[in-house]
Motif scaffolding. Sequence first.
Motif, PDB file in Angstrom:
ATOM      1  N   TYR A  90      -3.361  -1.260  -8.768  1.00  0.00           N
ATOM      2  CA  TYR A  90      -3.450  -1.945  -7.412  1.00  0.00           C
ATOM      3  C   TYR A  90      -4.614  -3.117  -7.234  1.00  0.00           C
ATOM      4  O   TYR A  90      -5.630  -2.613  -7.476  1.00  0.00           O
ATOM      5  CB  TYR A  90      -3.421  -1.003  -6.133  1.00  0.00           C
ATOM      6  CG  TYR A  90      -3.465  -1.429  -4.844  1.00  0.00           C
ATOM      7  CD1 TYR A  90      -2.553  -2.167  -4.325  1.00  0.00           C
ATOM      8  CD2 TYR A  90      -4.853  -1.228  -4.314  1.00  0.00           C
ATOM      9  CE1 TYR A  90      -2.657  -2.874  -2.776  1.00  0.00           C
ATOM     10  CE2 TYR A  90      -5.162  -1.772  -2.966  1.00  0.00           C
ATOM     11  CZ  TYR A  90      -4.099  -2.365  -2.236  1.00  0.00           C
ATOM     12  OH  TYR A  90      -4.040  -2.959  -1.099  1.00  0.00           O
ATOM     13  N   ARG A 146      -8.510   3.193  -9.225  1.00  0.00           N
ATOM     14  CA  ARG A 146      -8.995   3.102 -10.382  1.00  0.00           C
ATOM     15  C   ARG A 146      -9.414   4.176 -10.996  1.00  0.00           C
ATOM     16  O   ARG A 146     -10.048   4.336 -11.850  1.00  0.00           O
ATOM     17  CB  ARG A 146     -10.287   2.075 -10.143  1.00  0.00           C
ATOM     18  CG  ARG A 146     -10.054   0.611  -9.762  1.00  0.00           C
ATOM     19  CD  ARG A 146     -11.236  -0.164  -9.711  1.00  0.00           C
ATOM     20  NE  ARG A 146     -11.953  -0.399 -11.054  1.00  0.00           N
ATOM     21  CZ  ARG A 146     -13.292  -0.874 -10.888  1.00  0.00           C
ATOM     22  NH1 ARG A 146     -13.926  -1.472  -9.939  1.00  0.00           N
ATOM     23  NH2 ARG A 146     -13.915  -1.045 -12.191  1.00  0.00           N
ATOM     24  N   SER A 156      -6.345  -5.169  -4.511  1.00  0.00           N
ATOM     25  CA  SER A 156      -6.416  -5.662  -3.075  1.00  0.00           C
ATOM     26  C   SER A 156      -6.877  -7.244  -2.926  1.00  0.00           C
ATOM     27  O   SER A 156      -7.188  -7.603  -3.878  1.00  0.00           O
ATOM     28  CB  SER A 156      -7.663  -4.798  -2.425  1.00  0.00           C
ATOM     29  OG  SER A 156      -8.716  -5.235  -2.520  1.00  0.00           O
ATOM     30  N   VAL A 165     -20.832  -0.220  -3.470  1.00  0.00           N
ATOM     31  CA  VAL A 165     -19.796  -1.289  -3.341  1.00  0.00           C
ATOM     32  C   VAL A 165     -19.973  -1.724  -1.623  1.00  0.00           C
ATOM     33  O   VAL A 165     -19.946  -2.773  -1.338  1.00  0.00           O
ATOM     34  CB  VAL A 165     -18.373  -1.286  -3.523  1.00  0.00           C
ATOM     35  CG1 VAL A 165     -17.380  -2.179  -3.117  1.00  0.00           C
ATOM     36  CG2 VAL A 165     -18.256  -0.958  -5.100  1.00  0.00           C
ATOM     37  N   GLU A 221      -9.434  -8.327  -1.384  1.00  0.00           N
ATOM     38  CA  GLU A 221     -10.991  -8.462  -1.425  1.00  0.00           C
ATOM     39  C   GLU A 221     -11.331  -8.083  -2.845  1.00  0.00           C
ATOM     40  O   GLU A 221     -11.735  -6.680  -3.267  1.00  0.00           O
ATOM     41  CB  GLU A 221     -11.527  -7.619  -0.410  1.00  0.00           C
ATOM     42  CG  GLU A 221     -13.071  -7.995  -0.093  1.00  0.00           C
ATOM     43  CD  GLU A 221     -13.448  -9.246  -0.092  1.00  0.00           C
ATOM     44  OE1 GLU A 221     -13.879  -9.761  -1.149  1.00  0.00           O
ATOM     45  OE2 GLU A 221     -13.131  -9.985   0.978  1.00  0.00           O
ATOM     46  N   ASP A 277     -14.460  -5.520  -3.556  1.00  0.00           N
ATOM     47  CA  ASP A 277     -14.341  -4.013  -3.399  1.00  0.00           C
ATOM     48  C   ASP A 277     -14.451  -3.275  -4.919  1.00  0.00           C
ATOM     49  O   ASP A 277     -14.452  -2.233  -4.753  1.00  0.00           O
ATOM     50  CB  ASP A 277     -12.997  -3.755  -2.742  1.00  0.00           C
ATOM     51  CG  ASP A 277     -12.963  -4.013  -1.223  1.00  0.00           C
ATOM     52  OD1 ASP A 277     -14.025  -4.455  -0.797  1.00  0.00           O
ATOM     53  OD2 ASP A 277     -11.718  -4.183  -0.758  1.00  0.00           O
ATOM     54  N   TYR A 278     -14.125  -4.163  -5.840  1.00  0.00           N
ATOM     55  CA  TYR A 278     -14.007  -3.682  -7.127  1.00  0.00           C
ATOM     56  C   TYR A 278     -15.421  -3.969  -7.946  1.00  0.00           C
ATOM     57  O   TYR A 278     -15.604  -3.117  -9.082  1.00  0.00           O
ATOM     58  CB  TYR A 278     -13.110  -4.368  -8.094  1.00  0.00           C
ATOM     59  CG  TYR A 278     -11.517  -4.273  -7.609  1.00  0.00           C
ATOM     60  CD1 TYR A 278     -10.628  -3.288  -8.229  1.00  0.00           C
ATOM     61  CD2 TYR A 278     -11.295  -4.737  -6.364  1.00  0.00           C
ATOM     62  CE1 TYR A 278      -9.425  -3.085  -7.753  1.00  0.00           C
ATOM     63  CE2 TYR A 278      -9.860  -4.553  -6.028  1.00  0.00           C
ATOM     64  CZ  TYR A 278      -9.032  -3.568  -6.588  1.00  0.00           C
ATOM     65  OH  TYR A 278      -7.680  -3.212  -6.087  1.00  0.00           O
ATOM     66  N   ARG A 293       0.688  -1.252  -0.049  1.00  0.00           N
ATOM     67  CA  ARG A 293      -0.022   0.016   0.111  1.00  0.00           C
ATOM     68  C   ARG A 293       0.912   1.246  -0.030  1.00  0.00           C
ATOM     69  O   ARG A 293       0.460   2.177  -0.667  1.00  0.00           O
ATOM     70  CB  ARG A 293      -1.008  -0.026   1.165  1.00  0.00           C
ATOM     71  CG  ARG A 293      -2.089  -1.173   1.030  1.00  0.00           C
ATOM     72  CD  ARG A 293      -2.902  -1.297   2.254  1.00  0.00           C
ATOM     73  NE  ARG A 293      -3.805  -0.048   2.778  1.00  0.00           N
ATOM     74  CZ  ARG A 293      -4.038  -0.188   3.973  1.00  0.00           C
ATOM     75  NH1 ARG A 293      -3.465  -0.872   4.793  1.00  0.00           N
ATOM     76  NH2 ARG A 293      -4.671   1.042   4.326  1.00  0.00           N
TER      77      ARG A 293
END
Lengths: 522, 294
Positions: free
Chosen positions: A344, B165, A346, B187, A348, A351-352, A323
């Motif tokens: 990046y 992102r 992560s 999310v 989990e 989360d995207y 991070r």
Amino acid sequence: MEVFRMENLTYYYPQKDKPALSQLDVKISDGEFLVVAGASGSGKSTLARIISRLAPEFYGGKIEGEVKGSRDIGMVFQDPEKQLVMETVEREVAFPLENRGVERNLMRKQVLEVLSLLGIWHLKDKKTYELSGGEKQKVAIAAALALRNRFLVLDEPVSQLDPMAADEIMHLLKKLNDDLGFTIVLVEQRTEKCLSYADRVVFLDNGEIAFSGKPAEYVKWVGNHDCNFLPPVTELFWRLEANTLPLTVKQGRELINRCYDVSKEVLETSLDKTADKAVALEKVDFSFDDGTMALDSVTLDVGKGETLGIIGANGAGKSTALRIMAGLLKPCKGKAEAYGAVGYLSQEPNDYLFNDTVYEELLFTQKNFQKIDCDLIEEILGDLDIESKRNVNPRDLSGGERQRVALASVLAMKPQILLLDEPTRGLNKGYKMRLAAYLRSLKEKGKTIVLVTHDMEFVAEVCDRSVIMFDGQIAQYGSTREILSGGLHFTTDINRMFHGMASPLKIGEAECICTEKGRDGP
Amino acid sequence: MCHKLHPANAMVLIAVLIAAALLVSHPAHSALLVSVLSFSVAAFGGAGELKGLLRFWIATGIMIIIINPLVSTQGDTVLYRTVLPLVGRIRITVESLAFAGLMVLRLFSMVLVIKLFGLSIDRDDFFGYLSRYMNKLVLTMSMTVNMIHRLRVEIQRVSEVMAMRGLDLKSGGLVKRTKAYYPMIKVVLISSLEGSVNRAEALYSRGYGNGNRSFYREIRMTGKDRIHMAVLCIYIFVIVLGFSKGWLGFDFFPSISPKSDFSAAYFAIHAASLAILIETTRRCSAWKFSEWKI
């Protein structure tokens, strides 16, 4: 003696037309250790829920066929975070007893007994949120055992743990099965840690039983069916066409000594470290708000086009280092720089995922960077084998598929530096190998990759260099072969098997150095 | 062993303090509540978290002070008036600014009461005690509390992911920033709902709600709890007295005026009774840390 039986069982989740399980016949004997294997989405977890009666009692849905047998079954879930209810360990273990109305003095005895049995007495007064992943999973097992259930169903209990914690849990299950006669049903996608403990393996394919039998028969069957489900040690001997397929490192080593000549040296891949840096950490210190020191004077350079693996136990500071490289955390001391666009991923994947389709998910990233490139999206969807899912809601996909969509959404921004935190979590070996090949192709295109993982096989496949971290510090930094060779814990099963003979890390390397000196067995 | 506040006391305490925070409209008394509660949260060991709460309070407070006068056009003392395209007539008054100030104080009082509650109870005992009477409510509460906790962790994680992102959460006007937050909130909400289902499954698999429960720890009302309840009753009396005499009330519209003359004596009594209540709660909640036994 039989403790559980299902006959001709078909189960549909609510509002689904396709059955999750179809015409299953399963019998479980008292004291049996049953491993349920299969690909992601094959119905393994549903089978566990049927056995523990969570389906249909909690989930609803339609069930056909018959389910008979014990209802006193303890259930342990995949994610240790999401199954603990109470604040302290002692109360967590007592919780199911309270729900059954067990009398207070008896309850106290049972709680203390089970804490001692699992060797977690010292955690009694700890807060559950302060525990490590492995400790949380042990507490969950203790809670399942507190009711004196002698039948445990575990749904991928080690998939989110580091290798040391995973080994501890597996040994614990073995002990419960061997010494105390507990019946264990273990759902696992990666069978290398549990196959040797199993009395029987059931392999599910698309909601149906494709195989049921002894582990030794299973490895022979699955080798012909899909060798991605073979443990690495077994796969080596399957490739070598051995008569006997070992299940453990020890069995593999014995077989090598007996039947194979091993050429000593495996050539070191030459590593030309590029002068250009992609990521640089210089004497970086980092502490969290509560004062916990996460990184202590970490200095690390990653060259352009290099693939670096960061390994170490949980809490060693690996993810924090990543991070910091991504610029998400600022070092308390020292300097951190990345020279290029950073992508990046992560730990989990959820989360995207929020868009209505997989395609839109990738498009979202590109829109944010104002670089819409539909050809690139098509290419990524194809490379990660999610082309057929382009119009599917990402939240409806399996764990492994979600992981690939998350990665695809990062790749859509065309990063020069790719930082991946546990990219193989939830992936079966087949997809893992495809991901490894894909990362190698990115490296060939000049991308720099830094990945944090507990998966030593993956590190050996992908990384040029590796770093071992302990307690916020770098313990060793060098070529992956240098780091993994001869390691006691942080190495591959293949390397462990050849310890003292040679230093192959991968199955392919080991295959090249073994020459048969005599057929094993009749 | 560390004795925590009896769950019944804790429930009455939180109800009384929330009622006081919401109903007291006299700025001096509201400020008194905020300052005593802030001090008590710090004394309970939440000093570090108080800093974070302060940051949240200041940011939200500024927003309320800006938005409220724009929305509420009541009040006699006009500071500024204009007509804006689309928005229409704007009339900023001293009264609406003062009322916004009171709302900021109320908001912070509420946050502090909830923090204080968290610090003064044993959650396991509280959960067990409530489940004797309200099984389904406890299940819902457990999932909600878990969801809030997860929300906090997930917001941090998801905002990092979205920033990587390319989502710009920091620049642009209010509309742009609100729009930018949408994916993040979506999310987080989906994940939290999924997490709560997992928790419900875990509760079910452990037999929660199957019938009569027994209790691992006997939750008895001790002498300390009785003293605390007595102090709590005194505080309730002081508050009721204040309302009946109009000492705690304040009119903001059409012009600022207290419901009755400010009573310094009552202010002192309110401050003393609140301080005693908080100190008694602290001693009941962290017995082993206290120097003086009740």
